[in-house]
Design a protein around this motif. Structure first.
Motif, mmCIF file in Angstrom:
data_model
loop_
_atom_site.group_PDB
_atom_site.id
_atom_site.type_symbol
_atom_site.label_atom_id
_atom_site.label_comp_id
_atom_site.label_asym_id
_atom_site.label_seq_id
_atom_site.Cartn_x
_atom_site.Cartn_y
_atom_site.Cartn_z
ATOM 1 N N GLU A 1 46.177 26.951 39.631
ATOM 2 C CA GLU A 1 46.136 25.493 39.577
ATOM 3 C C GLU A 1 46.173 25.053 38.121
ATOM 4 O O GLU A 1 45.792 25.816 37.226
ATOM 5 C CB GLU A 1 44.846 24.982 40.222
ATOM 6 C CG GLU A 1 44.720 25.345 41.680
ATOM 7 C CD GLU A 1 43.350 24.975 42.236
ATOM 8 O OE1 GLU A 1 42.365 24.939 41.470
ATOM 9 O OE2 GLU A 1 43.281 24.721 43.448
ATOM 10 N N ARG A 2 46.585 23.823 37.906
ATOM 11 C CA ARG A 2 46.574 23.266 36.552
ATOM 12 C C ARG A 2 45.147 22.864 36.213
ATOM 13 O O ARG A 2 44.598 21.961 36.823
ATOM 14 C CB ARG A 2 47.527 22.077 36.458
ATOM 15 C CG ARG A 2 48.966 22.508 36.559
ATOM 16 C CD ARG A 2 49.923 21.341 36.384
ATOM 17 N NE ARG A 2 51.276 21.802 36.618
ATOM 18 C CZ ARG A 2 52.334 21.313 35.995
ATOM 19 N NH1 ARG A 2 52.210 20.333 35.137
ATOM 20 N NH2 ARG A 2 53.538 21.799 36.258
ATOM 21 N N TRP A 3 44.577 23.549 35.259
ATOM 22 C CA TRP A 3 43.191 23.297 34.847
ATOM 23 C C TRP A 3 43.104 22.495 33.560
ATOM 24 O O TRP A 3 42.030 22.035 33.190
ATOM 25 C CB TRP A 3 42.453 24.619 34.671
ATOM 26 C CG TRP A 3 42.082 25.297 35.956
ATOM 27 C CD1 TRP A 3 42.292 24.840 37.232
ATOM 28 C CD2 TRP A 3 41.420 26.550 36.093
ATOM 29 N NE1 TRP A 3 41.809 25.741 38.147
ATOM 30 C CE2 TRP A 3 41.265 26.802 37.470
ATOM 31 C CE3 TRP A 3 40.954 27.487 35.193
ATOM 32 C CZ2 TRP A 3 40.652 27.941 37.964
ATOM 33 C CZ3 TRP A 3 40.354 28.625 35.678
ATOM 34 C CH2 TRP A 3 40.202 28.850 37.049
ATOM 35 N N VAL B 1 43.638 33.209 33.637
ATOM 36 C CA VAL B 1 44.181 31.980 33.072
ATOM 37 C C VAL B 1 45.506 32.279 32.387
ATOM 38 O O VAL B 1 45.738 33.391 31.903
ATOM 39 C CB VAL B 1 43.218 31.291 32.072
ATOM 40 C CG1 VAL B 1 41.943 30.841 32.756
ATOM 41 C CG2 VAL B 1 42.903 32.179 30.895
ATOM 42 N N ARG C 1 43.097 30.614 38.028
ATOM 43 C CA ARG C 1 42.889 31.044 39.411
ATOM 44 C C ARG C 1 41.712 32.000 39.459
ATOM 45 O O ARG C 1 41.597 32.896 38.636
ATOM 46 C CB ARG C 1 44.154 31.769 39.885
ATOM 47 C CG ARG C 1 44.029 32.233 41.315
ATOM 48 C CD ARG C 1 44.903 33.421 41.604
ATOM 49 N NE ARG C 1 44.301 34.138 42.684
ATOM 50 C CZ ARG C 1 44.842 34.294 43.879
ATOM 51 N NH1 ARG C 1 46.032 33.834 44.141
ATOM 52 N NH2 ARG C 1 44.183 34.937 44.808
#
Length: 173
Positions: free
Chosen positions: A146-148, A126, A169
């Motif tokens: 990815e945008r979490w 992260v 990821r």
């Protein structure tokens, strides 16, 4: 990933003697407000404890050096959270000296991190990135992050409220 005609940088585990260069690269990012939540410079003494929490076999710090041996970038894996259930997840940090940007060092270090993460017992990486830091967001997206999460106006940085983006990821075993 060196430009044509230039030798590739050496990436190695950081040693205590690298800490002044690591701190200098970090401190150089503070005035721009693009990378860190620190608003005043840190000292080598401030960062000694942080440095000691990193070990090459679990949470390494890597440095990239140029052909003269000077540290020009660094990368670290840090515990995402102290509780044991989170041990397979690490927060990543990546800093490149201003004079060494746009030379592929971010790509080199992030590729290495993704490749080596499973051997460190990691399943998830992260990153915490300011929403206005488009270069870092693009770099992470390029490598499958990815945008979490989006935390709106969670910080006051140089007089401006700033949003924080959490990117993540999974890494292959």
């Amino acid at each position: 990933m060196a430009p044509p005609g230039k030798p590739s940088p050496l990436v190695r585990d950081a040693v205590a003697a690298d800490l002044p260069a690591i701190v200098a690269i970090y401190n150089a990012t503070i005035p721009g407000g693009m990378v860190t939540a620190d608003t005043t410079p840190v000292t080598v003494e401030d960062r000694k404890s942080w440095f000691r929490t990193h070990t090459p076999d679990r949470r390494p710090i890597w440095v990239a050096t140029n052909q003269s041996g000077a540290v020009c970038a660094w990368f670290s894996f840090s515990d995402f959270h102290s509780r044991p259930a989170y041990h397979p997840t690490a927060e990543i940090s990546l800093y490149v000296a201003e004079s060494s940007r746009r030379q592929g060092l971010g790509d080199l270090l992030l590729q290495r991190a993704i490749a080596r993460a499973p051997a460190l017992g990691l399943k998830v990486l992260v990153g915490l990135i300011w929403a206005h830091n488009e270069p870092s967001l693009r770099l992470c997206a390029k490598y499958g992050f990815e945008r979490w999460g989006h935390l709106p106006r969670v910080a006051l940085l140089h007089g401006l409220e700033r949003d924080l983006i959490i990117v993540g990821r999974r890494v292959a075993a």
